[in-house]
Motif scaffolding. Structure first.
Motif, PDB file in Angstrom:
ATOM      1  N   GLU A   1       0.837  -1.195   0.000  1.00 33.85           N
ATOM      2  CA  GLU A   1       0.000   0.000   0.000  1.00 33.85           C
ATOM      3  C   GLU A   1       0.869   1.240   0.000  1.00 33.85           C
ATOM      4  OE1 GLU A   1      -3.537   2.133   2.646  1.00 33.85           O
ATOM      5  OE2 GLU A   1      -2.858   0.117   3.168  1.00 33.85           O
ATOM      6  N   ILE A   2       0.441   2.245  -0.755  1.00 36.31           N
ATOM      7  CA  ILE A   2       1.086   3.556  -0.701  1.00 36.31           C
ATOM      8  C   ILE A   2       0.511   4.240   0.537  1.00 36.31           C
ATOM      9  CG2 ILE A   2       1.410   5.765  -1.861  1.00 36.31           C
ATOM     10  CD1 ILE A   2       1.115   4.221  -4.534  1.00 36.31           C
TER      11      ILE A   2
ATOM     12  N   TYR B   1      -1.162   9.515  -3.764  1.00 42.38           N
ATOM     13  CA  TYR B   1      -1.838   8.241  -3.994  1.00 42.38           C
ATOM     14  C   TYR B   1      -2.000   7.416  -2.716  1.00 42.38           C
ATOM     15  CZ  TYR B   1      -1.186   9.598  -8.776  1.00 42.38           C
ATOM     16  OH  TYR B   1      -1.219  10.295  -9.946  1.00 42.38           O
ATOM     17  N   LYS B   2      -1.967   8.091  -1.569  1.00 43.37           N
ATOM     18  CA  LYS B   2      -2.130   7.415  -0.277  1.00 43.37           C
ATOM     19  C   LYS B   2      -3.378   6.540  -0.302  1.00 43.37           C
ATOM     20  CE  LYS B   2      -2.642   8.311   4.646  1.00 43.37           C
ATOM     21  NZ  LYS B   2      -2.627   9.323   5.697  1.00 43.37           N
ATOM     22  N   GLY B   3      -3.229   5.318   0.200  1.00 38.47           N
ATOM     23  CA  GLY B   3      -4.350   4.384   0.245  1.00 38.47           C
ATOM     24  C   GLY B   3      -4.420   3.449  -0.956  1.00 38.47           C
ATOM     25  N   THR B   4      -3.607   3.702  -1.986  1.00 39.52           N
ATOM     26  CA  THR B   4      -3.611   2.830  -3.158  1.00 39.52           C
ATOM     27  C   THR B   4      -2.999   1.483  -2.781  1.00 39.52           C
ATOM     28  OG1 THR B   4      -3.404   4.718  -4.658  1.00 39.52           O
ATOM     29  CG2 THR B   4      -2.788   2.539  -5.533  1.00 39.52           C
ATOM     30  N   LYS B   5      -3.742   0.422  -3.057  1.00 41.61           N
ATOM     31  CA  LYS B   5      -3.276  -0.925  -2.739  1.00 41.61           C
ATOM     32  C   LYS B   5      -2.810  -1.603  -4.022  1.00 41.61           C
ATOM     33  CE  LYS B   5      -6.456  -1.353   1.160  1.00 41.61           C
ATOM     34  NZ  LYS B   5      -5.558  -0.900   2.146  1.00 41.61           N
TER      35      LYS B   5
ATOM     36  N   GLY C   1       4.518   0.584   1.939  1.00 42.03           N
ATOM     37  CA  GLY C   1       4.694  -0.595   2.781  1.00 42.03           C
ATOM     38  C   GLY C   1       4.261  -1.825   2.011  1.00 42.03           C
ATOM     39  N   LEU C   2       4.977  -2.925   2.209  1.00 44.31           N
ATOM     40  CA  LEU C   2       4.705  -4.147   1.456  1.00 44.31           C
ATOM     41  C   LEU C   2       5.067  -5.346   2.313  1.00 44.31           C
ATOM     42  CD1 LEU C   2       4.201  -5.414  -1.460  1.00 44.31           C
ATOM     43  CD2 LEU C   2       6.650  -5.211  -1.754  1.00 44.31           C
ATOM     44  N   THR C   3       4.273  -6.382   2.228  1.00 40.06           N
ATOM     45  CA  THR C   3       4.590  -7.657   2.883  1.00 40.06           C
ATOM     46  C   THR C   3       4.586  -8.750   1.827  1.00 40.06           C
ATOM     47  OG1 THR C   3       3.619  -6.972   4.979  1.00 40.06           O
ATOM     48  CG2 THR C   3       3.899  -9.332   4.636  1.00 40.06           C
ATOM     49  N   LEU C   4       5.739  -9.393   1.649  1.00 35.14           N
ATOM     50  CA  LEU C   4       5.866 -10.478   0.678  1.00 35.14           C
ATOM     51  C   LEU C   4       5.980 -11.802   1.412  1.00 35.14           C
ATOM     52  CD1 LEU C   4       8.507  -8.935  -1.755  1.00 35.14           C
ATOM     53  CD2 LEU C   4       6.050  -9.176  -2.154  1.00 35.14           C
TER      54      LEU C   4
END
Length: 182
Positions: free
Chosen positions: A48-49, A54-58, A166-169
């Motif tokens: 998510e940004i 673009y805050k909130g863009t998934k 933020g990202l979770t892989l």
């Protein structure tokens, strides 16, 4: 969606590489190689940004990390990230440069991507410096066990680092080849 922002979150591809800035080169090389081997493989997950226009863009990414084609310490990464119906190819190559690392995401800062200008591994965490024109930032990737990696991308605003992505892989365990014993 603005291509520059999309390219910025695509820089998650570079999260899979760096070196130790505090250890002597002789002891850092085997540790760095081990780190790259640990993060090689197939990864997927949501992000998510978290700041900016673009805050909130998934989005969701599917990435494959492999050894560099030249056999140097580092990693080559390919894959895609998707926002809704839009799909963006992701690629990065990171190679050791003395005690640090260099490389590029997509076609580098001269094109539509970013330059990787530095890197450091400390245990299960990697920090990579990124640059494009006046945009400077860092990416922090932390391994959580063998199969999860959390990534945060921050940019420098005045004298402060501001998290923007933020990202979770998760490791794609379905992509791992399984053999049988006869």
């Amino acid at each position: 969606m603005n291509l520059r922002i999309f390219s910025l979150f695509g820089v998650i591809a570079v999260a899979l590489g760096a070196t130790s800035a505090t250890a002597p080169e002789a002891t850092a090389a085997p540790r760095d190689k081990a780190f790259f081997q640990q993060v090689a493989g197939t990864w997927k997950g949501p992000g998510e940004i978290v700041a900016g226009k673009y805050k909130g863009t998934k989005f969701n990414c599917n990435l494959i990390g492999e050894p560099t084609p030249s056999g140097e310490t580092g990693i080559k990464l390919d894959g895609t990230c998707r926002v809704g119906v839009f799909k963006q190819p992701m690629s990065a190559v990171i190679t050791q440069n003395g005690r640090g690392y260099q490389g590029q995401f997509l076609d580098g800062a001269e094109g539509k991507g970013l330059d990787i200008i530095s890197g450091a591994v400390n245990g299960d965490k990697v920090v990579v410096g990124i640059n494009r024109a006046q945009l400077n930032g860092a990416m922090v990737a932390s391994l959580r066990g063998n199969n999860t990696m959390n990534i945060t991308i921050s940019v420098k605003v005045e004298e402060q680092m501001v998290p923007v992505i933020g990202l979770t892989l998760d490791r794609d365990l379905d992509a791992i080849a399984v053999g049988s014993i006869d």
